[in-house]
Scaffold this motif. Structure first.
Motif, PDB file in Angstrom:
ATOM      1  N   GLU A  90       8.628  -5.643   3.210  1.00 41.93           N
ATOM      2  CA  GLU A  90       8.862  -4.581   4.173  1.00 41.93           C
ATOM      3  C   GLU A  90       7.568  -4.175   4.865  1.00 41.93           C
ATOM      4  OE1 GLU A  90      10.274  -0.569   5.641  1.00 41.93           O
ATOM      5  OE2 GLU A  90       8.482  -1.083   4.485  1.00 41.93           O
ATOM      6  N   MET A  91       7.701  -3.779   6.129  1.00 38.43           N
ATOM      7  CA  MET A  91       6.547  -3.551   6.992  1.00 38.43           C
ATOM      8  C   MET A  91       5.979  -2.135   6.879  1.00 38.43           C
ATOM      9  SD  MET A  91       5.672  -6.297   8.378  1.00 38.43           S
ATOM     10  CE  MET A  91       6.332  -7.942   8.108  1.00 38.43           C
ATOM     11  N   PRO A  92       4.716  -1.957   7.272  1.00 34.37           N
ATOM     12  CA  PRO A  92       4.026  -0.685   7.010  1.00 34.37           C
ATOM     13  C   PRO A  92       4.195   0.395   8.069  1.00 34.37           C
ATOM     14  CG  PRO A  92       2.474  -2.276   7.878  1.00 34.37           C
ATOM     15  CD  PRO A  92       3.790  -2.999   7.733  1.00 34.37           C
ATOM     16  N   ASN A  93       4.932   0.116   9.172  1.00 34.91           N
ATOM     17  CA  ASN A  93       5.007   1.111  10.244  1.00 34.91           C
ATOM     18  C   ASN A  93       6.126   2.128  10.007  1.00 34.91           C
ATOM     19  OD1 ASN A  93       6.715  -1.120  10.726  1.00 34.91           O
ATOM     20  ND2 ASN A  93       6.883  -0.638  12.896  1.00 34.91           N
ATOM     21  N   THR A  94       6.088   2.692   8.799  1.00 37.18           N
ATOM     22  CA  THR A  94       6.961   3.808   8.447  1.00 37.18           C
ATOM     23  C   THR A  94       6.220   5.108   8.790  1.00 37.18           C
ATOM     24  OG1 THR A  94       6.123   3.407   6.209  1.00 37.18           O
ATOM     25  CG2 THR A  94       8.346   2.655   6.690  1.00 37.18           C
ATOM     26  N   VAL A  95       6.771   6.244   8.396  1.00 41.49           N
ATOM     27  CA  VAL A  95       6.121   7.531   8.675  1.00 41.49           C
ATOM     28  C   VAL A  95       5.918   8.283   7.355  1.00 41.49           C
ATOM     29  CG1 VAL A  95       6.278   9.721   9.922  1.00 41.49           C
ATOM     30  CG2 VAL A  95       7.196   7.633  10.947  1.00 41.49           C
ATOM     31  N   PRO A  96       4.680   8.392   6.858  1.00 43.29           N
ATOM     32  CA  PRO A  96       3.441   7.926   7.483  1.00 43.29           C
ATOM     33  C   PRO A  96       3.280   6.414   7.362  1.00 43.29           C
ATOM     34  CG  PRO A  96       2.959   8.840   5.325  1.00 43.29           C
ATOM     35  CD  PRO A  96       4.433   9.088   5.567  1.00 43.29           C
ATOM     36  N   ASN A  97       2.418   5.861   8.228  1.00 47.21           N
ATOM     37  CA  ASN A  97       2.105   4.437   8.134  1.00 47.21           C
ATOM     38  C   ASN A  97       1.433   4.142   6.794  1.00 47.21           C
ATOM     39  OD1 ASN A  97       0.932   4.456  11.589  1.00 47.21           O
ATOM     40  ND2 ASN A  97       3.003   4.197  10.820  1.00 47.21           N
ATOM     41  N   ALA A  98       1.743   2.979   6.237  1.00 48.65           N
ATOM     42  CA  ALA A  98       1.156   2.592   4.943  1.00 48.65           C
ATOM     43  C   ALA A  98      -0.252   2.038   5.168  1.00 48.65           C
ATOM     44  CB  ALA A  98       2.029   1.564   4.251  1.00 48.65           C
ATOM     45  N   LEU A  99      -1.194   2.945   5.399  1.00 47.61           N
ATOM     46  CA  LEU A  99      -2.565   2.569   5.751  1.00 47.61           C
ATOM     47  C   LEU A  99      -3.572   2.875   4.656  1.00 47.61           C
ATOM     48  CD1 LEU A  99      -2.593   3.746   9.484  1.00 47.61           C
ATOM     49  CD2 LEU A  99      -2.498   1.391   8.649  1.00 47.61           C
ATOM     50  N   THR A 100      -3.093   3.444   3.526  1.00 45.69           N
ATOM     51  CA  THR A 100      -3.958   3.659   2.373  1.00 45.69           C
ATOM     52  C   THR A 100      -3.251   3.097   1.149  1.00 45.69           C
ATOM     53  OG1 THR A 100      -3.031   5.803   1.708  1.00 45.69           O
ATOM     54  CG2 THR A 100      -4.777   5.829   3.390  1.00 45.69           C
ATOM     55  N   GLN A 101      -4.031   2.815   0.124  1.00 42.43           N
ATOM     56  CA  GLN A 101      -3.444   2.286  -1.107  1.00 42.43           C
ATOM     57  C   GLN A 101      -2.489   3.298  -1.735  1.00 42.43           C
ATOM     58  OE1 GLN A 101      -3.765  -0.876  -2.084  1.00 42.43           O
ATOM     59  NE2 GLN A 101      -5.044  -1.212  -0.272  1.00 42.43           N
ATOM     60  N   GLU A 102      -2.805   4.585  -1.611  1.00 45.72           N
ATOM     61  CA  GLU A 102      -1.941   5.624  -2.174  1.00 45.72           C
ATOM     62  C   GLU A 102      -0.583   5.631  -1.472  1.00 45.72           C
ATOM     63  OE1 GLU A 102      -2.082  10.407  -3.184  1.00 45.72           O
ATOM     64  OE2 GLU A 102      -3.300   9.612  -1.546  1.00 45.72           O
ATOM     65  N   LEU A 103      -0.579   5.580  -0.136  1.00 40.56           N
ATOM     66  CA  LEU A 103       0.675   5.576   0.613  1.00 40.56           C
ATOM     67  C   LEU A 103       1.463   4.300   0.355  1.00 40.56           C
ATOM     68  CD1 LEU A 103      -0.600   7.076   3.995  1.00 40.56           C
ATOM     69  CD2 LEU A 103       0.997   8.161   2.381  1.00 40.56           C
ATOM     70  N   LEU A 104       0.761   3.185   0.196  1.00 38.22           N
ATOM     71  CA  LEU A 104       1.432   1.924  -0.109  1.00 38.22           C
ATOM     72  C   LEU A 104       2.135   2.007  -1.461  1.00 38.22           C
ATOM     73  CD1 LEU A 104       1.949  -1.051   0.689  1.00 38.22           C
ATOM     74  CD2 LEU A 104      -0.196  -1.621  -0.487  1.00 38.22           C
ATOM     75  N   GLU A 105       1.462   2.549  -2.467  1.00 35.07           N
ATOM     76  CA  GLU A 105       2.068   2.640  -3.795  1.00 35.07           C
ATOM     77  C   GLU A 105       3.243   3.610  -3.820  1.00 35.07           C
ATOM     78  OE1 GLU A 105       1.851   0.860  -6.581  1.00 35.07           O
ATOM     79  OE2 GLU A 105       0.633  -0.452  -5.328  1.00 35.07           O
ATOM     80  N   GLN A 106       3.227   4.605  -2.946  1.00 37.66           N
ATOM     81  CA  GLN A 106       4.378   5.506  -2.867  1.00 37.66           C
ATOM     82  C   GLN A 106       5.623   4.744  -2.418  1.00 37.66           C
ATOM     83  OE1 GLN A 106       3.300   8.874  -0.391  1.00 37.66           O
ATOM     84  NE2 GLN A 106       1.659   9.497  -1.784  1.00 37.66           N
ATOM     85  N   LYS A 107       5.452   3.761  -1.535  1.00 37.05           N
ATOM     86  CA  LYS A 107       6.593   2.948  -1.113  1.00 37.05           C
ATOM     87  C   LYS A 107       7.077   2.078  -2.271  1.00 37.05           C
ATOM     88  CE  LYS A 107       6.786   1.252   3.051  1.00 37.05           C
ATOM     89  NZ  LYS A 107       6.508   0.573   4.326  1.00 37.05           N
TER      90      LYS A 107
END
Length: 445
Positions: A90-107
């Motif tokens: 799945e792609m990172p252009n969600t809200v917020p964008n998955a631009l940090t490792q923390e936000l990525l791990e939340q997904k």
């Protein structure tokens, strides 16, 4: 289910077809052979059915977090398994964008709790997050996504220095959306001067033109060759671009690979007349000659994998005038049936479908123990009836947005059962909501 015995399936795997039984235990394929009679919790009589490795979709937008009025990981993974897709990226252009490792791990946490299919999430690149990109774990994340064209979201990477840094330093596969933004804006301004706000979707392939695609794709290939980057170019939409890629190198040795999407293999610019914004994608659906050229490149090995770019919007959003209507559409439930329809038309073999939608994705991304029907591999499998006609309708669409560009289309083949990581996730029209999806892992040492 702790064990499943599939009897008398016609297995399509690694360029062969043969009839055999498969015994699945604790998530894995334990045995492939004839006359397996081990006790099992679930017995599936697959006589007359074809068994393929579950499809691995390397490009989806499931909209969570932040855009869940359109879709979410639970709803879209349900639709995916109903369509024979057992794993997605799945792609990172969600809200917020998955631009940090923390936000990525939340997904990943959302996936762990809510996904029926196996899952991975791309790390996003922007003009100023190279330090975060370099922290990505190469064995637990599918890749880094770079939007070399604005598309949906605010992740355009247009700084030449940033691109050089990403291509020279990325520790893993870099997946790119390639459209030249300056060309697109020039084309758009031209048509605005001619027509004002009365631009229609028929001009979409002229605004997001073949030239815009080639300029960007060729630049990405040049950068990758310069830095020996592991580059994967997504959703090739023109015949011309297909010549940027090699077909005389074993896939495992390729440093530059490419993807074709269902909509570019099915629709052409002639379909804007009837489908309108429903087939407005970025990159645009273009000429019939591009469609045929892309299919040829899939078959001859210039293009390595087939995916969806599943990107749902609400029907109300799609009904807006062209300039306001978002690009993208839902596809995961209907991708495999559409490819099977092309098989019935003599355009692609079952073996090639298994190769492009499962085997090659696993090889491209170095996915551990998936993508093939092999003893010791995860049991990610789809059983299909090649001759069970059905029609796509509002009543059987599973996307949260509840529409499909295939609505009203008759398909000859139907998914009967889908097994995800050894668990029956879909069976004869029924979703089994036991959330068996697992995080994909990658063998990149």
């Amino acid at each position: 289910m702790s064990s499943i015995l599939i009897k008398s399936a016609t297995i399509v795997n690694e360029n062969k077809q043969f009839v055999a039984d498969i015994y699945i235990k604790d998530g894995f394929i334990e045995q492939i052979g004839s006359q397996i009679n081990k006790p099992a919790d679930k017995l599936i009589n697959a006589e007359g059915l074809h068994l393929l490795p579950g499809c691995i979709d390397d490009q989806v937008h499931f909209r969570e977090p932040g855009l869940t009025h359109k879709a979410n990981i639970y709803t879209e993974s349900r639709a995916a398994v109903a369509g024979g897709i057992t794993s997605f990226m799945e792609m990172p252009n969600t809200v917020p964008n998955a631009l940090t490792q923390e936000l990525l791990e939340q997904k990943y946490e959302i996936g762990r709790h809510n996904s029926l299919a196996n899952y991975s999430f791309f790390m996003g690149a922007s003009n100023d997050n190279i330090d975060e990109v370099l922290r990505t774990d190469i064995n637990n994340v599918c890749g880094v996504k770079v939007f070399m064209g604005s598309s949906t979201g605010n992740m355009l990477v247009d700084n030449p220095k940033t691109l050089e840094n990403i291509f020279s330093q990325s520790p893993m596969l870099v997946a790119t959306h390639c459209e030249d933004e300056a060309t697109i804006q020039s084309n758009l301004n031209h048509y605005k001067q001619l027509l004002g706000d009365n631009i229609t979707v028929k001009l979409h392939p002229k605004i997001r033109s073949a030239e815009a695609c080639y300029l960007s794709s060729s630049m990405a290939v040049e950068l990758a060759k310069k830095h020996n980057t592991r580059l994967h170019i997504l959703h090739i939409s023109t015949e011309r671009e297909t010549h940027l890629f090699a077909n005389n190198i074993p896939l495992k040795d390729k440093r530059i690979t490419a993807e074709a999407c269902i909509h570019h293999l099915w629709f052409s610019d002639e379909d804007y007349e009837t489908k309108g914004n429903l087939i407005k994608w970025n990159p645009a659906v273009k000429k019939a000659s591009d469609r045929e050229g892309i299919l040829k490149a899939v078959l001859d090995g210039h293009i390595d994998v087939i995916a969806t770019d599943h990107a749902p919007h609400t029907i109300e959003e799609k009904a807006l005038p062209y300039l306001q209507a978002p690009s993208g559409g839902p596809l995961v439930q209907h991708a495999l049936p559409a490819m099977l329809q092309l098989h019935h038309e003599g355009k692609i073999t079952l073996e090639q479908i298994a190769e492009k939608m499962a085997h090659n994705v696993a090889v491209c991304f170095q996915i551990e123990n998936r993508g093939f029907i092999r003893e010791g591999y995860y049991a990610d499998l789809v059983l299909i009836n090649l001759n069970k006609p059905w029609q796509v309708s509002k009543e059987n669409i599973l996307y949260k947005c509840n529409w499909s560009p295939f609505e009203g289309t008759d398909f000859q083949s139907k998914v009967i059962h889908t097994i995800v990581s050894g668990n029956l996730a879909y069976s004869e029209g029924v979703i089994i909501d036991n959330l068996p999806g697992k995080r994909l892992t990658f063998d990149r040492y």
